[in-house]
Motif scaffolding. Structure first.
Motif, short mmCIF file in Angstrom:
data_model
loop_
_atom_site.label_atom_id
_atom_site.label_comp_id
_atom_site.label_asym_id
_atom_site.label_seq_id
_atom_site.Cartn_x
_atom_site.Cartn_y
_atom_site.Cartn_z
N TYR A 51 -8.19 0.50 -6.08
CA TYR A 51 -7.07 0.17 -5.17
C TYR A 51 -5.76 0.11 -5.94
CZ TYR A 51 -9.53 -1.18 -0.82
OH TYR A 51 -10.24 -1.17 0.36
N ILE A 52 -5.81 -0.50 -7.14
CA ILE A 52 -4.58 -0.68 -7.94
C ILE A 52 -4.04 0.69 -8.35
CG2 ILE A 52 -3.70 -1.55 -10.16
CD1 ILE A 52 -5.73 -3.90 -9.79
N ALA A 53 -4.95 1.57 -8.79
CA ALA A 53 -4.51 2.93 -9.14
C ALA A 53 -4.07 3.66 -7.88
CB ALA A 53 -5.66 3.69 -9.81
N GLY A 54 -4.77 3.41 -6.79
CA GLY A 54 -4.49 4.12 -5.55
C GLY A 54 -3.23 3.65 -4.84
N SER A 55 -2.64 2.57 -5.35
CA SER A 55 -1.36 2.12 -4.77
C SER A 55 -0.29 2.05 -5.86
CB SER A 55 -1.54 0.75 -4.11
OG SER A 55 -2.13 -0.15 -5.02
N GLU A 56 -0.60 2.63 -7.00
CA GLU A 56 0.35 2.77 -8.11
C GLU A 56 0.97 1.43 -8.51
OE1 GLU A 56 2.76 6.39 -6.51
OE2 GLU A 56 2.27 6.81 -8.61
N VAL A 57 0.11 0.49 -8.83
CA VAL A 57 0.59 -0.83 -9.25
C VAL A 57 0.27 -0.99 -10.73
CG1 VAL A 57 0.15 -3.31 -8.99
CG2 VAL A 57 0.36 -1.86 -6.96
N PRO A 58 1.24 -1.42 -11.54
CA PRO A 58 1.02 -1.55 -12.98
C PRO A 58 0.31 -2.86 -13.31
CG PRO A 58 3.30 -2.11 -12.45
CD PRO A 58 2.62 -1.75 -11.16
N CYS A 59 -0.73 -2.77 -14.14
CA CYS A 59 -1.34 -4.00 -14.68
C CYS A 59 -2.18 -3.61 -15.87
CB CYS A 59 -2.20 -4.69 -13.61
SG CYS A 59 -3.75 -3.83 -13.30
N VAL A 60 -2.66 -4.62 -16.59
CA VAL A 60 -3.45 -4.35 -17.80
C VAL A 60 -4.77 -5.10 -17.70
CG1 VAL A 60 -3.58 -4.71 -20.31
CG2 VAL A 60 -1.43 -3.93 -19.26
N LEU A 61 -5.81 -4.42 -18.13
CA LEU A 61 -7.13 -5.06 -18.22
C LEU A 61 -7.61 -4.95 -19.66
CD1 LEU A 61 -7.16 -2.93 -15.48
CD2 LEU A 61 -9.16 -4.34 -15.06
N GLY A 89 -13.52 7.13 -14.64
CA GLY A 89 -13.28 6.49 -13.34
C GLY A 89 -14.53 5.79 -12.84
N GLY A 90 -14.61 4.48 -13.03
CA GLY A 90 -15.80 3.74 -12.58
C GLY A 90 -15.73 3.42 -11.10
N GLY A 91 -14.54 3.52 -10.55
CA GLY A 91 -14.39 3.23 -9.13
C GLY A 91 -14.39 4.53 -8.34
N HIS A 92 -14.10 4.41 -7.05
CA HIS A 92 -14.18 5.59 -6.19
C HIS A 92 -12.85 6.32 -6.17
CE1 HIS A 92 -12.67 2.21 -3.86
NE2 HIS A 92 -12.09 3.06 -3.08
N GLY A 93 -12.95 7.63 -5.93
CA GLY A 93 -11.76 8.47 -5.74
C GLY A 93 -11.21 9.05 -7.04
N ASP A 94 -10.29 10.01 -6.83
CA ASP A 94 -9.68 10.66 -7.99
C ASP A 94 -8.60 9.76 -8.57
OD1 ASP A 94 -10.85 13.27 -8.28
OD2 ASP A 94 -10.02 13.73 -6.29
N TYR A 95 -8.91 9.10 -9.66
CA TYR A 95 -7.85 8.32 -10.33
C TYR A 95 -8.21 8.25 -11.81
CZ TYR A 95 -10.97 4.36 -11.01
OH TYR A 95 -12.03 3.57 -11.41
N LYS A 119 -1.12 14.83 -0.30
CA LYS A 119 0.15 14.87 -1.08
C LYS A 119 0.14 13.75 -2.11
CE LYS A 119 3.67 16.97 1.90
NZ LYS A 119 3.10 16.70 3.28
N PHE A 120 -0.37 12.58 -1.67
CA PHE A 120 -0.38 11.44 -2.59
C PHE A 120 -1.34 11.71 -3.75
CE2 PHE A 120 0.11 7.32 -4.19
CZ PHE A 120 -1.14 6.82 -4.52
N ASN A 121 -2.51 12.25 -3.42
CA ASN A 121 -3.48 12.56 -4.50
C ASN A 121 -2.87 13.53 -5.51
OD1 ASN A 121 -6.11 12.39 -2.09
ND2 ASN A 121 -5.73 10.94 -3.71
N LEU A 122 -2.14 14.52 -4.98
CA LEU A 122 -1.55 15.53 -5.87
C LEU A 122 -0.43 14.90 -6.69
CD1 LEU A 122 -1.61 18.62 -3.48
CD2 LEU A 122 -3.18 18.06 -5.38
N LYS A 123 0.23 13.93 -6.10
CA LYS A 123 1.27 13.20 -6.85
C LYS A 123 0.62 12.43 -8.01
CE LYS A 123 4.42 9.29 -6.34
NZ LYS A 123 4.52 8.00 -5.66
#
Lengths: 259, 76, 361
Positions: free
Chosen positions: C94-104, C130-136, C229-233
């Motif tokens: 979700y964090i990658a999918g909404s372009e939010v910066p954070c560190v783990l 990518g351990g989660g779902h989707g292209d990120y 478009k978002f995925n390609l971005k």
């Protein structure tokens, strides 16, 4: 007495009820007669009346109201299913002076999000939780939810909820009312004008409790789901009164006082 | 005693024909129009406009907030 | 003058959070990294910098607290270990999918399942593929010392905010638990709310003030044309990351016939193996990826002409080895050696593996 024409009445200065400017332009995506629309309005009116739009951040769930941010003209995040109160905790902890609220359905708050709901309330996070309980998973097409009442038919309890097989419905509001971290816990409904006015007062009170930093304020709205229940809106609110309300009693379960 | 006269304006294109406003009106002002809006919903309208007192019941329950209510005091 | 201390990796990185001007840490206990939150709770950084520290009820709650706080433009971090990071995968997506910066921070332990509490590097695929779902993609940085556990914190946040993407510091139980001399950087000031508002007002949730539309942070778009478009971005972003952010270290590779490719604590052990092998007349070097994503494909590829073979050394059954094979396009022999289950390879065993698996004598 001169005949009063409509034009005489319909004037800006005679307006006694109008749509809050905190709605966006987007038409609501909810089914005809769905209580979400009213609940959205009550939250936005509370925000508008308190003048806190510049300092409020909302968190939408996964469920029918996942698109709440498209209708609410405020800053909002959309949380993974069940995790809205965790996002709200994060937001509130780094911005204690902002007003933070979650807007969640019964599946989001009382099934997958049970852990977050209980622990957020138990920590007394200074946020407001608005919980819409229509006893069903609406967005995904009407499955049984944690608040589906006994014998209630859904797409995953087609012969009615059998508690011996599917367990009992969860009264989350009663549960959080017992947690020391909650300061105001109430259950309301929005299917009659009188109930709407009471629900609005409760939501406003919840935000006032947040303003007074008293802990977690929690308002449940027992609402209808016409598509999921397979009823017309009018049938649904009748069914709600006869079946949901006896099980989910309305009223204020907890208020520790605002002084 | 001054009499209250009211009127409502309904955003016809946004009404979803749920009928909930019609059953809460104390004066039976509202009914569903035989015409439909651009989404195919029969929209609510003032069937008995004179009876309206501007009490806002309809607007309170409207799930899509399509009803704007006006009210004036009319000296009897 | 930077302050010098003898610190355990987990405690050093916690101190680095405070000094990097982090606004909030949300975490949950799990061996071998519980010292991170213990140190933070003991240190009470809210008194030093105003930093918030909160123990969540689960890693799922923790990553979502991170998500919420990071939505406001604040610097937010969490740390966990393998099973906990698995629980965080949906949140990360979700964090990658909404372009939010954070560190783990992932202090990797043996798996799968409850696995073991000893060190491992078997989460390479999870973090880089990518351990989660989707292209990120997560940007993945692998420290190999307590010093790098500290130095990679500001780096991770710079990358996270530069690309508005989650960044994971992929450590392991060795580095987390061992103590080493470490130079601590000076305290960086936390950004004020006004600075955040000024810098990130186009996306951060700070309250809809006059003059701007409401900011929405969501990873949802039910309209496929827009979601594509978002995925390609995102793809463009990852292409930029791959072009600009590769980091690695080369030790004695110039004259090498063979190289070890290893990261994190395995690369530390390989440094000794390089010495032992050279003493035995085998010219071997060490290539250490520092960024696991973006992986240094080109840099390894360029070395192929003068290499006879590569041994990858990972504490796993072999995961990075496939990226190295891809880097060399299978033109030279690439084999894996590693201990698993929490066992740590010895320098000698690595040299033996080089001989048997690569040199083949």
């Amino acid at each position: 007495m001169a005949e009063i024409k409509l034009e005489d009445i319909i004037k800006e200065e005679n307006k006694v009820f109008s749509k809050t400017s905190l709605f966006t332009e987007k038409p609501l995506s909810y089914c005809p007669g769905c209580g979400h629309g009213v609940a959205h309005r009550l939250v936005l009116e509370a925000i508008e009346e308190m003048g806190i739009v510049e300092n409020v951040i909302g968190v939408a769930p996964v469920g029918c109201s996942v698109l709440a941010y498209e209708f609410m003209n405020i800053d909002m995040a959309e949380a993974p299913h069940g995790r809205a109160t965790a996002l709200a905790t994060g937001i509130k902890r780094v911005y204690p002076e902002k007003f933070v609220f979650t807007y969640q359905g019964d599946g989001d708050l009382a099934a997958i999000g049970t852990g977050e709901t209980i622990h957020t309330c138990n920590r007394g996070e200074n946020i407001t939780i608005v919980f819409i309980n229509n006893g069903i998973y609406g967005m995904t097409g009407g499955q049984m939810a944690p608040t589906t009442i006994p014998k209630m038919k859904t797409s995953t309890s087609p012969y009615g909820r059998q508690v011996d097989m599917m367990g009992h419905p969860l009264k989350m509001t009663e549960i959080v009312a017992q947690l020391p971290g909650t300061c105001f816990v109430a259950r309301h409904a929005v299917h009659t004008p009188a109930l709407v006015r009471k629900a609005k007062k409760a939501i406003r009170t919840a935000f006032e409790y947040q303003k007074a930093k008293k802990g977690t304020s929690f308002v449940e709205i027992v609402s209808n789901c016409n598509s999921g229940w397979k009823m017309t809106p009018i049938q649904a609110i009748k069914w709600l009164e006869e079946n949901m309300l006896p099980f989910y009693e309305l009223g204020t379960l907890k208020e520790i006082g605002l002084d | 005693m001054a009499k209250l006269r009211g009127a409502v304006v309904i955003d016809i294109e946004r009404c979803k024909g749920c009928e909930l406003c019609t059953i809460v009106c104390p004066s039976n002002v509202l009914a569903m129009h035989e015409n439909v809006n651009n989404k195919g919903y029969h929209y609510s309208y003032m069937a008995n406009p004179e009876a309206c007192t501007g009490c806002t019941n309809c607007a309170e329950v409207c799930p899509d907030t399509v009803i704007t209510v006006y009210r004036i005091k009319v000296p009897s | 003058m930077r302050e010098i201390k003898l610190m355990k990796g987990n405690e050093a990185i916690a101190e680095a959070f405070i000094r990097a001007g982090v606004d909030a840490y949300f975490g949950y206990p799990i061996t071998p990294q519980s010292e991170v939150i213990e140190y933070l709770m003991y240190e009470e950084p809210h008194k030093r910098t105003g930093m918030v520290v909160l123990q969540a009820e689960s890693e799922i709650a923790a990553i979502n607290m991170v998500y919420g706080a990071a939505c406001t433009g604040k610097k937010v971090v969490t740390s966990s270990s393998s099973p906990g990071i698995s629980l965080m995968q949906e949140g990360i997506s979700y964090i990658a999918g909404s372009e939010v910066p954070c560190v783990l921070v992932n202090v990797v332990r043996g798996g799968p399942g409850l696995g073991t509490i000893q060190p491992s590097q078997a989460d390479y695929f999870q973090s880089t593929k990518g351990g989660g779902h989707g292209d990120y993609h997560l940007i993945v940085i692998a420290p190999s010392s307590v010093q790098e556990m500290v130095d990679f914190v500001p780096l991770a946040f710079d990358l996270a905010f530069k690309y508005r993407n989650p960044v994971i510091i992929q450590s392991d139980g060795v580095i987390g638990q061992m103590m080493e001399k470490v130079e601590l950087f000076e305290q960086m000031p936390r950004m004020t709310n006004e600075e955040i508002k000024q810098k990130y007002d186009d996306w951060a949730l700070t309250g809809r003030t006059k003059g701007r539309e409401h900011n929405i942070i969501t990873s949802l778009d039910l309209v496929s044309e827009r979601q594509e478009k978002f995925n390609l971005k995102l793809k463009e972003k990852y292409d930029r990351v791959e072009a600009e952010e590769v980091r690695y270290e080369k030790i004695m590779c110039d004259d090498a016939d063979y190289i070890f490719v290893a990261y994190g604590s395995s690369s530390r052990i390989c440094q000794k193996s390089v010495k032992l092998a050279r003493e035995a007349g085998i010219k071997v070097g060490l290539f250490r990826p520092i960024t696991l994503y973006p992986f240094p494909f080109n840099e390894i590829k360029q070395m192929v002409p003068h290499l006879k073979g590569i041994l990858t050394v990972e504490m796993s059954l072999g995961q990075m080895v496939y990226d190295v094979k891809a880097a060399v396009e299978y033109r030279i022999l690439v084999e894996h050696y590693g201990r698993v289950g929490g066992m740590i390879p010895t320098p000698e065993a690595i040299v033996d593996a080089l001989k048997t698996k690569i040199i083949g004598d």
